[in-house]
Design a protein around this motif. Structure first.
Motif, PDB file in Angstrom:
ATOM      1  N   GLN A 138       0.501  -1.326   0.234  1.00 38.70           N
ATOM      2  CA  GLN A 138      -0.298   0.314   0.165  1.00 38.70           C
ATOM      3  C   GLN A 138       0.837   1.426   0.130  1.00 38.70           C
ATOM      4  N   LEU A 139       1.846   1.336   1.010  1.00 38.88           N
ATOM      5  CA  LEU A 139       2.605   2.760   0.695  1.00 38.88           C
ATOM      6  C   LEU A 139       3.322   2.558  -0.761  1.00 38.88           C
ATOM      7  N   ALA A 140       4.177   1.162  -1.063  1.00 42.87           N
ATOM      8  CA  ALA A 140       4.370   1.241  -2.427  1.00 42.87           C
ATOM      9  C   ALA A 140       3.668   2.745  -3.420  1.00 42.87           C
ATOM     10  N   GLU A 141       2.550   2.416  -3.614  1.00 44.69           N
ATOM     11  CA  GLU A 141       1.417   2.804  -4.205  1.00 44.69           C
ATOM     12  C   GLU A 141       1.439   4.628  -4.386  1.00 44.69           C
ATOM     13  N   PHE A 142       2.227   4.973  -3.477  1.00 46.60           N
ATOM     14  CA  PHE A 142       1.849   6.690  -2.897  1.00 46.60           C
ATOM     15  C   PHE A 142       2.592   7.001  -3.729  1.00 46.60           C
ATOM     16  N   VAL A 143       2.505   8.306  -4.324  1.00 47.49           N
ATOM     17  CA  VAL A 143       3.828   8.858  -5.440  1.00 47.49           C
ATOM     18  C   VAL A 143       3.925  10.215  -4.775  1.00 47.49           C
ATOM     19  N   PRO A 144       5.355  10.743  -5.285  1.00 46.83           N
ATOM     20  CA  PRO A 144       5.293  12.730  -4.734  1.00 46.83           C
ATOM     21  C   PRO A 144       4.357  13.381  -5.304  1.00 46.83           C
ATOM     22  N   THR A 145       4.096  14.536  -5.075  1.00 52.90           N
ATOM     23  CA  THR A 145       3.099  15.321  -5.912  1.00 52.90           C
ATOM     24  C   THR A 145       4.207  15.532  -7.663  1.00 52.90           C
ATOM     25  N   HIS A 146       5.324  15.865  -7.164  1.00 54.49           N
ATOM     26  CA  HIS A 146       6.120  16.421  -8.405  1.00 54.49           C
ATOM     27  C   HIS A 146       6.296  15.733  -9.561  1.00 54.49           C
ATOM     28  N   LEU A 147       5.667  14.022  -9.338  1.00 55.37           N
ATOM     29  CA  LEU A 147       6.223  13.396  -9.934  1.00 55.37           C
ATOM     30  C   LEU A 147       4.294  13.503 -10.999  1.00 55.37           C
ATOM     31  N   THR A 148       4.160  13.790 -12.148  1.00 55.00           N
ATOM     32  CA  THR A 148       3.195  13.633 -12.881  1.00 55.00           C
ATOM     33  C   THR A 148       3.424  12.907 -14.525  1.00 55.00           C
ATOM     34  N   GLY A 149       1.567  12.470 -14.782  1.00 54.03           N
ATOM     35  CA  GLY A 149       1.945  11.265 -15.241  1.00 54.03           C
ATOM     36  C   GLY A 149       0.650  10.586 -15.639  1.00 54.03           C
ATOM     37  N   LEU A 150      -0.063  10.087 -16.922  1.00 54.24           N
ATOM     38  CA  LEU A 150      -1.401   9.521 -16.725  1.00 54.24           C
ATOM     39  C   LEU A 150      -1.192   8.831 -16.277  1.00 54.24           C
ATOM     40  N   LEU A 151      -0.428   7.317 -16.224  1.00 56.02           N
ATOM     41  CA  LEU A 151      -0.543   6.222 -16.268  1.00 56.02           C
ATOM     42  C   LEU A 151      -0.349   6.484 -14.317  1.00 56.02           C
ATOM     43  N   SER A 157       8.192   6.741  -1.138  1.00 58.19           N
ATOM     44  CA  SER A 157       7.737   6.222  -0.845  1.00 58.19           C
ATOM     45  C   SER A 157       8.961   5.676   0.797  1.00 58.19           C
ATOM     46  N   GLU A 158       9.818   5.771  -0.008  1.00 54.84           N
ATOM     47  CA  GLU A 158      11.032   5.247   1.067  1.00 54.84           C
ATOM     48  C   GLU A 158      11.179   6.442   2.067  1.00 54.84           C
ATOM     49  N   GLU A 159      11.014   7.868   2.114  1.00 57.37           N
ATOM     50  CA  GLU A 159      10.907   8.667   3.002  1.00 57.37           C
ATOM     51  C   GLU A 159       9.477   8.313   4.099  1.00 57.37           C
ATOM     52  N   ALA A 160       8.556   8.194   3.414  1.00 58.15           N
ATOM     53  CA  ALA A 160       7.666   8.403   4.052  1.00 58.15           C
ATOM     54  C   ALA A 160       7.861   6.610   4.917  1.00 58.15           C
TER      55      ALA A 160
END
Length: 456
Positions: free
Chosen positions: A368-381, A394-397
């Motif tokens: 579940q934690l690996a599903e999170f992405v930072p705000t500065h990353l953008t992309g349709l996928l 996610s590592e920092e989280a």
């Protein structure tokens, strides 16, 4: 229908007359009640008008008797105005670190209000030269303003100490102080990390952190370094030499370095004035050239090391002799009144009854934690994936979660009375569910927050 007899007819007529009389009385009572209500309302309006006049007169008297701002300041009565509000990765008190630097990856922002300065960015000029800042803020979520002289810090696991020996938020004046790392400044906004403040915290002031002034140990070390640099001169250098070591081995040193000493002595007599000051103390002061000073220092260190190997504890006591002599000489150059020592803290801070916990994640929580992405990353996928607002990965989280849970954020009540219950807290845009065992905490679930987080 059979006709009524005379007796029954008379009885019915009497009842009808009584009913009509009762109706008239009820009508009269209603009229009286309406009149009483109207009179009561008029009386109430007149009372309110009288009270408002009294309040207005009292307010005018208070205004006339208000002290000047300078007098109020001298009396300690000030009206604080927040210079800004914290936007933090912690939205609730539950799970927020009790001290700064406990959770290094925790981040936040502080934007200076334009109502304080017309150009808030001007007030931050020069602050980018510092790595850390002091933040003075208000504990605005205490829940109640009462406080006690003795409190139970969570690190003491229920033991009571004085409130002024702790950093409890429940104080006579709900002021907080934290040391935050200043990552960068963008316009009128400070980007901070290593914070222990929740979102919406009112900030009263910002001051740069200066170790030379704010850390007594740093101040003493700097004085020692300055003393060493001052004594490291090409001319004759004063040396405090242990008498037991030096006087017994000085002849051997002079014999082996005789030629060099004669050359040094013949260059300049003003630089080679060797004087011995004998006294009843345990040390002798020698004024020697720099080269001979270094030779004697090496011999002394060698002899002390030899004594350590031969005499054990007696030799170890001599190992710090050089540092003691430096401090003694420093005290001669910088006299102080009273006792000067390094900073000390309470023993329960270094060795608290509550030990640090081992933090682990279940495989489900890691996915579940690996599903999170930072705000500065953008992309349709990645448009449907949950996003962090402050954390960079996610590592920092995961590191932030470990920092929060390893310090055991539970209160004493939860720790003793609710051991088997789940613990919930919010970090950035993630809701964390965990439980505590003996000496460890395990993260069970990491979900995106469902409710709206208010950001200031």
């Amino acid at each position: 229908m059979t006709p009524l007899c005379d007796c029954c007819g008379e009885y019915i007529n009497k009842l009808n007359e009584q009913v009509s009389v009762m109706r008239k009385e009820i009508k009269n009572l209603r009229q009286m009640l309406d009149s009483a209500v109207r009179a009561h309302r008029k009386h109430l309006v007149s009372v309110q008008a009288a009270v408002s006049k009294i309040n207005l007169s009292n307010d005018e008297k208070e205004r006339n008797h208000l002290p000047s701002p300078q007098t109020a300041l001298e009396q300690g009565h000030i009206q604080t105005v927040p210079i800004g509000y914290i936007s933090s990765c912690f939205s609730m008190k539950n799970g927020t670190p009790r001290q700064p630097t406990v959770c290094g990856p925790s981040r936040g922002e502080l934007r200076i209000k334009q109502s304080v300065f017309n150009n808030p960015e001007h007030a931050l000029v020069g602050l980018e030269q510092f790595s850390h800042v002091w933040i003075l803020f208000l504990f605005h979520k205490n829940g109640h303003l009462s406080c006690k002289a003795k409190v139970k810090p969570p690190r003491l696991n229920g033991q009571r100490v004085g409130v002024y020996s702790t950093r409890s938020p429940h104080r006579p004046n709900a002021l907080g102080l934290t040391l935050a790392k200043l990552d960068r400044i963008e316009g009128d906004t400070l980007h901070l990390s290593g914070i222990d403040m929740i979102a919406g915290t009112p900030v009263l002031d910002i001051k740069p952190y200066i170790p030379e002034y704010d850390s007594p140990d740093t101040r003493i070390n700097l004085d020692l370094e300055q003393f060493e640099s001052n004594t490291d001169q090409p001319t004759a250098t004063p040396l405090l030499v242990n008498r037991e070591v030096t006087m017994s081995n000085l002849d051997k040193v002079l014999e082996t370095e005789n030629a060099d000493v004669e050359i040094l002595f013949s260059k300049d007599k003003s630089e080679t004035d060797v004087s011995f000051t004998h006294s009843s103390s345990a040390s002798e002061q020698l004024f020697l050239p720099k080269d001979l000073y270094s030779v004697l220092e090496e011999v002394e260190a060698f002899m002390i090391q030899d004594d350590i190997s031969q005499h054990g504890c007696e030799g170890k006591s001599r190992l710090s002799e050089s540092a003691k002599r430096k401090q003694t000489a420093l005290a001669m150059d910088h006299p102080c009144y009273g006792e000067e020592a390094c900073a000390t803290i309470a023993g329960w801070i270094k060795e608290p009854p509550v030990a640090s916990l081992d933090v682990r994640f279940t495989p489900h929580a890691e996915r579940q934690l690996a599903e999170f992405v930072p705000t500065h990353l953008t992309g349709l996928l990645e448009s449907d994936r949950p996003r962090f607002k402050f954390l960079h990965s996610s590592e920092e989280a995961a590191a932030a979660i470990k920092g929060v849970l390893s310090a055991d954020p539970r209160s004493v009540y939860r720790r003793t009375r609710c051991r088997d219950r789940l613990f919930f807290f919010t970090l950035d845009t993630a809701d964390i569910t965990c439980w505590f065992g003996h000496g460890f905490a395990e993260v069970l679930q990491v979900r995106p927050v469902e409710r709206h987080i208010v950001s200031v």
